[in-house]
Design an enzyme around this catalytic site. Structure first.
Site, PDB file in Angstrom:
ATOM      1  N   LYS A   1      -1.172 -15.276  50.317  1.00 40.61           N
ATOM      2  CA  LYS A   1      -0.159 -14.426  49.670  1.00 40.61           C
ATOM      3  C   LYS A   1      -0.223 -14.563  48.148  1.00 40.61           C
ATOM      4  O   LYS A   1      -0.178 -13.562  47.421  1.00 40.61           O
ATOM      5  CB  LYS A   1       1.231 -14.794  50.179  1.00 40.61           C
ATOM      6  CG  LYS A   1       1.474 -14.411  51.635  1.00 40.61           C
ATOM      7  CD  LYS A   1       2.824 -14.937  52.117  1.00 40.61           C
ATOM      8  CE  LYS A   1       3.083 -14.606  53.568  1.00 40.61           C
ATOM      9  NZ  LYS A   1       4.395 -15.123  54.050  1.00 40.61           N
TER      10      LYS A   1
ATOM     11  N   SER B   1       4.507 -18.223  49.588  1.00 38.98           N
ATOM     12  CA  SER B   1       5.104 -19.203  50.490  1.00 38.98           C
ATOM     13  C   SER B   1       5.094 -18.674  51.908  1.00 38.98           C
ATOM     14  O   SER B   1       5.083 -17.458  52.140  1.00 38.98           O
ATOM     15  CB  SER B   1       6.543 -19.524  50.052  1.00 38.98           C
ATOM     16  OG  SER B   1       7.094 -20.576  50.822  1.00 38.98           O
ATOM     17  N   ASP B   2       5.100 -19.601  52.859  1.00 38.50           N
ATOM     18  CA  ASP B   2       5.168 -19.213  54.259  1.00 38.50           C
ATOM     19  C   ASP B   2       5.830 -20.336  55.050  1.00 38.50           C
ATOM     20  O   ASP B   2       5.700 -21.508  54.693  1.00 38.50           O
ATOM     21  CB  ASP B   2       3.772 -18.934  54.833  1.00 38.50           C
ATOM     22  CG  ASP B   2       3.850 -18.219  56.172  1.00 38.50           C
ATOM     23  OD1 ASP B   2       4.157 -17.004  56.164  1.00 38.50           O
ATOM     24  OD2 ASP B   2       3.642 -18.864  57.218  1.00 38.50           O
ATOM     25  N   GLN B   3       6.526 -19.956  56.105  1.00 44.64           N
ATOM     26  CA  GLN B   3       7.190 -20.938  56.955  1.00 44.64           C
ATOM     27  C   GLN B   3       6.879 -20.653  58.421  1.00 44.64           C
ATOM     28  O   GLN B   3       6.988 -19.512  58.872  1.00 44.64           O
ATOM     29  CB  GLN B   3       8.701 -20.916  56.745  1.00 44.64           C
ATOM     30  CG  GLN B   3       9.453 -21.975  57.556  1.00 44.64           C
ATOM     31  CD  GLN B   3      10.945 -21.897  57.316  1.00 44.64           C
ATOM     32  OE1 GLN B   3      11.626 -21.014  57.836  1.00 44.64           O
ATOM     33  NE2 GLN B   3      11.470 -22.826  56.517  1.00 44.64           N
TER      34      GLN B   3
ATOM     35  N   ALA C   1       5.296 -24.029  53.469  1.00 49.47           N
ATOM     36  CA  ALA C   1       4.236 -24.218  52.472  1.00 49.47           C
ATOM     37  C   ALA C   1       4.517 -23.349  51.249  1.00 49.47           C
ATOM     38  O   ALA C   1       5.099 -22.271  51.351  1.00 49.47           O
ATOM     39  CB  ALA C   1       2.881 -23.862  53.061  1.00 49.47           C
TER      40      ALA C   1
END
Length: 199
Positions: A59, A75-77, A112
């Protein structure tokens, strides 16, 4: 790696999440938002931790390609239940299924964050795992929660900053905003390294 300039660097948040926008605004810095267009499909055999790390970087890189002078945040979850990735449910039925699956269990929310600045060849990524223990929820409690909160855009169907906190026994982590979607301690560290003045 080239050293970041001492000038204040522009910030771009590569995310469509209103939760991440709200969290980043707590830092009292100006930032732009640009939506990354990346395929979020997990790869075969990819762990929840690896999914979150890869997508955060992808991203940030995708948006940095359009803003090479900026410090771009991605960011990613991914919710991790014994190695099984749980993403955003999208529907009521899937949310019911997720919460039934998680009741009485420990779920690790892998959040992250990556910061990329192409102008100075800067790229960092880190992850803030959050251990969440869910209560033994009844079907009636699950239904009541979902009707009240409708958290269909949240990984693991639990919005901890709202009524979702009532689903939980405990939260263990070292970056308090990570569970909401953006670990600000790690984000600040990376932004400073990329040449952003925060204070």
């Amino acid at each position: 790696m080239p050293q970041p300039s001492s000038m204040t660097r522009r910030i771009v948040l590569g995310s469509s999440s209103p939760y991440r926008r709200e969290l980043l605004s707590r830092l009292k810095v100006e930032f732009e938002v640009d939506l990354p267009q990346v395929d979020e499909t997990p790869r075969p055999g990819e762990s929840p931790r690896d999914i979150a790390l890869r997508l955060a970087v992808e991203k940030a890189r995708a948006v940095a390609a359009r803003h090479p002078d900026a410090a771009v945040i991605g960011s990613d979850q991914v919710a991790d239940l014994a190695g099984e990735p749980l993403g955003k449910p999208g529907t009521h039925e899937r949310a019911v299924e997720q919460l039934r699956h998680m009741r009485g269990q420990v779920v690790v929310f892998q959040t992250a964050v990556a910061v990329v600045c192409r102008a100075i060849g800067f790229e960092q990524v880190d992850i803030a795992p959050v251990r969440v223990t869910f209560r033994e929820l009844s079907d009636a409690e699950i239904e009541s929660y979902l009707q009240a909160e409708k958290p269909y855009d949240c990984a693991g169907s639990a919005r901890s900053e709202g009524l979702g906190i009532a689903l939980l026994e405990s939260i263990e982590n070292d970056d308090p905003s990570a569970l909401v979607g953006l670990p600000l301690i790690r984000t600040c560290r990376m932004l400073r390294a990329a040449g952003v003045r925060l204070l």
